[in-house]
Design an enzyme around this catalytic site. Sequence first.
Site, PDB file in Angstrom:
ATOM      1  N   HIS A  35     -16.677  62.386  31.264  1.00 50.70           N
ATOM      2  CA  HIS A  35     -15.850  61.654  30.303  1.00 50.70           C
ATOM      3  C   HIS A  35     -16.339  61.870  28.881  1.00 50.70           C
ATOM      4  CE1 HIS A  35     -19.289  58.984  30.883  1.00 50.70           C
ATOM      5  NE2 HIS A  35     -18.964  58.372  29.768  1.00 50.70           N
ATOM      6  N   ARG A  44     -27.248  51.637  24.714  1.00 49.90           N
ATOM      7  CA  ARG A  44     -26.272  52.586  24.181  1.00 49.90           C
ATOM      8  C   ARG A  44     -25.590  52.023  22.941  1.00 49.90           C
ATOM      9  NH1 ARG A  44     -20.870  55.252  26.143  1.00 49.90           N
ATOM     10  NH2 ARG A  44     -20.122  53.213  25.532  1.00 49.90           N
ATOM     11  N   HIS A  64     -19.786  63.979  29.096  1.00 50.87           N
ATOM     12  CA  HIS A  64     -21.061  63.718  29.766  1.00 50.87           C
ATOM     13  C   HIS A  64     -20.835  63.002  31.091  1.00 50.87           C
ATOM     14  CE1 HIS A  64     -20.321  60.231  27.175  1.00 50.87           C
ATOM     15  NE2 HIS A  64     -21.081  59.510  27.978  1.00 50.87           N
TER      16      HIS A  64
HETATM   17  C1  SIN Z   1     -22.662  56.720  29.423  1.00 46.53           C
HETATM   18  O1  SIN Z   1     -21.708  57.260  29.942  1.00 46.53           O
HETATM   19  O2  SIN Z   1     -22.675  56.415  28.245  1.00 46.53           O
HETATM   20  C2  SIN Z   1     -23.900  56.442  30.260  1.00 46.53           C
HETATM   21  C3  SIN Z   1     -24.751  57.641  30.409  1.00 46.53           C
HETATM   22  C4  SIN Z   1     -25.965  57.388  31.246  1.00 46.53           C
HETATM   23  O3  SIN Z   1     -26.229  56.260  31.643  1.00 46.53           O
HETATM   24  O4  SIN Z   1     -26.703  58.341  31.498  1.00 46.53           O
END
Ligand code: SIN
Length: 286
Positions: A99, A273, A258
């Site tokens: 995504h 985040r 990612h």
């Molecule tokens: C996300 O999609 O922002 C999470 C990525 C992660 O937890 O590695």
Amino acid sequence: MQITEMPLTGTIGAELSGCSLENDLSPALIKTLKQALARHQVVFLRDQHLTLAAQKALTAAFGTVLRLPYVSPMTDEPDVICVLKEADEAGGVFGGEWHQDFSFLETPPAGSILSAVEVPPFGGDTLWVSQAAAFEALPTPLKTLLRGRDAMHVGKPYGIKWAPPMEERAGGKIKMNRGDASADIERAHPAVLRHPVTGREALFLNPQYVVRLDGMTEDQSRPILETIQKHATRPEFTCRWRWQAGDLAIWDNMFTQHFAVNDYAGYRREMWRTTFDGDTPRTYAA
Ligand code: SIN
């Protein structure tokens, strides 16, 4: 300050060393980080152990810090999402599908910053894909099909019509506002963007939020989108980060996808985040 840049692959990702972001957010350092980000699309720094205040200050140095809909932030920290999976949690993980963060918004985040607070002894890696490398390697007929065309993005996991079945839903410890009809609204963004610094064309498509190409039905679009996504996630367009506590990743959300790997059952993983804004995708239309 002498920053060393070590590419992770020939396509995407670099590890930067030689700086501590807790103590130095000088304009020169931020400029260096932004240049490295434009070149590598995602950059990683080990041993940062940023406080929440330092992570927010770093995020603000890249753009206006965004507060996102549908996903509840940390208590008393409206700018930060705690991406947490407890050791006894079953089911999916937050971000456990390819995504681009919140691409269905009018102005999706230009970039995101993730810091590792607690990581499992193995697993829990994150992968990124270069949407520029993927576009450049597409067969010409597909490039022609996509250039100048919009794709329709929808907040599928948070809405009603496209919401995933209960057993596939992620993020038990992350409070999400699901079943919100406003997340079902289709938003048109260009399917191909041009990077403002490098000038490279890149896909702006991802399976989490894109439901169809403009001018086509979902049924007509599906095989095309699936073919493109299969191509886009070929290993040579990706990099993978093995987290250690204290690590930091900064990525360009408009030009990468990612994927958080869900392979650490029985262990706790906690990440912080933050996201920063940029221009609308239309601004970057190829
Ligand atoms: C996300 O999609 O922002 C999470 C990525 C992660 O937890 O590695």
